[in-house]
Design an enzyme around this catalytic site. Structure first.
Site, PDB file in Angstrom:
ATOM      1  N   SER A 167       0.828  -1.200   0.000  1.00 26.96           N
ATOM      2  CA  SER A 167       0.000   0.000   0.000  1.00 26.96           C
ATOM      3  C   SER A 167       0.871   1.263   0.000  1.00 26.96           C
ATOM      4  O   SER A 167       1.680   1.447  -0.901  1.00 26.96           O
ATOM      5  CB  SER A 167      -0.966  -0.043   1.188  1.00 26.96           C
ATOM      6  OG  SER A 167      -1.989   0.921   1.065  1.00 26.96           O
ATOM      7  N   ASP A 298     -10.040  -3.283  -5.990  1.00 25.16           N
ATOM      8  CA  ASP A 298      -9.476  -2.597  -4.832  1.00 25.16           C
ATOM      9  C   ASP A 298     -10.132  -1.229  -4.705  1.00 25.16           C
ATOM     10  O   ASP A 298     -10.004  -0.384  -5.590  1.00 25.16           O
ATOM     11  CB  ASP A 298      -7.961  -2.449  -5.014  1.00 25.16           C
ATOM     12  CG  ASP A 298      -7.255  -1.904  -3.777  1.00 25.16           C
ATOM     13  OD1 ASP A 298      -7.920  -1.269  -2.930  1.00 25.16           O
ATOM     14  OD2 ASP A 298      -6.038  -2.116  -3.670  1.00 25.16           O
ATOM     15  N   HIS A 327      -8.199  -4.833  -1.147  1.00 28.23           N
ATOM     16  CA  HIS A 327      -6.996  -4.111  -0.739  1.00 28.23           C
ATOM     17  C   HIS A 327      -6.264  -4.912   0.334  1.00 28.23           C
ATOM     18  O   HIS A 327      -6.771  -5.089   1.443  1.00 28.23           O
ATOM     19  CB  HIS A 327      -7.344  -2.721  -0.203  1.00 28.23           C
ATOM     20  CG  HIS A 327      -6.129  -1.868   0.044  1.00 28.23           C
ATOM     21  ND1 HIS A 327      -5.361  -1.345  -0.974  1.00 28.23           N
ATOM     22  CD2 HIS A 327      -5.540  -1.471   1.200  1.00 28.23           C
ATOM     23  CE1 HIS A 327      -4.356  -0.655  -0.472  1.00 28.23           C
ATOM     24  NE2 HIS A 327      -4.441  -0.722   0.853  1.00 28.23           N
TER      25      HIS A 327
END
Length: 353
Positions: A167, A298, A327
């Site tokens: 991320s 996502d 995600h």
């Protein structure tokens, strides 16, 4: 000359073999929303796949800030090779070495045939790292990771080092290797759920919906606000012109970014901060083997932010897109296990051989 395409074709069946290169979501986690919520709620899960114990080391940066390095190795210290391959990992915003997916990845690589030595680079103020500077980390702040790489390189000059980011940590890693270009000393890098375009990901994460309002924003903000409270004893630079009451009263990530990251980084506004911090600006300059793994469903780092054209023009980079991973989910099987562990192990192991 061996190309990245050659490596993927020969060594990474989980990514290219028609009989293996797919991910079937866990039956009751068939959407990105469910994958993301489940992954977020079990972020502290400890099981056989994620049961690791770290040894901590603190590094003080040039500005007085402190980051922590959490080390893990499957081998006993006295039996460790002098130049083991090393995997340097970074979590997303508010995350740390404690995240379930980082611990799973750490254990898998440490117990792989390559026997990686793992070091998780914890951002300032995370994982109970002492807060010694009022300057926070942000989505485009690469200085701390650069210092960590330099330190690990000096400690293990003969080791091959790979970078793995998740991320926001993936954005920092991607931006870093692009900034370094031909000077990059990492053997390769892997980015999972990278928010290449922060304008896109910010709009997604700040949208008012069930996932953001009740899962993502509360999770991220609780971690960041605890760090801000722990930093209350530090004197901030008056030139930053911070509205500390607005900082303390922030309820969404964009509010903190606007008051802290924009002003401390000397940006004109939020758009300027997002533009200059987005890793897509640096993808063209990547010269080490680079693998990105993203999900088409996502909701935090939507596929609209992926610079697809750049993956077609830079021969050093590759993109794996999964239809239903959410995600940082990518959960398959029953009980759920993380799919991306195997392809990452195949990729980094092939590169360091």
């Amino acid at each position: 000359m061996v190309t990245l395409h050659d490596v993927l074709q020969r060594e990474c069946p989980s990514l290219v073999d028609p009989d293996l290169a797919y991910m079937i979501p866990t039956p009751y986690l068939g959407t990105g929303l469910l994958q993301t919520i489940y992954a977020t709620l079990r972020v502290r899960l400890r099981n056989v796949a994620s049961d690791v114990s770290y040894k901590r080391e603190l590094l003080v940066m040039q500005d007085g800030g402190t980051i922590s390095l959490d080390w893990y190795s499957a081998a006993k210290e006295q039996n460790c090779a002098e130049c083991p391959p090393i995997a340097m990992m970074m979590a997303g915003v508010g995350g740390s070495s404690r995240e379930h997916h980082l611990r799973v990845m750490a254990k898998a690589l440490a117990h792989s045939q390559a026997a990686f030595k793992i070091v998780v680079v914890n951002h300032r103020g995370t994982a109970r790292t002492p807060i010694t500077s009022p300057r926070p980390y942000d989505s485009g702040f690469t200085d701390d990771f650069r210092a960590a790489v330099k330190y690990v390189r000096n400690e293990y000059p003969q080791s091959k080092i790979v970078g793995i980011g998740f991320s926001m940590g993936a954005n920092i890693l991607t931006k870093y290797i692009g900034e370094e270009g031909p000077r990059c000393t990492l053997a390769c890098a892997v980015a999972i759920c990278c928010p290449f375009d922060l304008q896109v990901s910010s709009a997604a994460i700040n949208e008012s919906n069930l996932l953001n309002d009740y899962v993502i924003q509360p999770s991220v903000m609780s971690t960041l606000m605890r760090a801000i409270k722990r930093a209350s004893h530090l004197q901030v630079d008056p030139l930053w012109n911070l509205d500390l009451q607005r900082v303390k009263g922030a309820t969404r990530l964009c509010e903190l970014e606007e008051e802290l990251m924009v002003k401390i980084g000397g940006h004109r506004d939020l758009n300027d901060y997002y533009e200059k911090s987005s890793s897509f600006n640096y993808v063209d300059n990547i010269e080490v083997p680079f693998l990105a793994i993203n999900s088409l469903d996502d909701r935090i780092t939507p596929p609209q932010g992926i610079p697809m054209d750049k993956f077609l023009t830079n021969p050093n980079i590759a993109l794996a897109l999964v239809p239903h991973g959410g995600h940082l989910g990518f959960l398959t099987g029953v009980p759920p296990r993380i799919w991306f562990v195997k392809p990452i192990e195949e990729f980094v192991s092939a590169i360091i051989r």
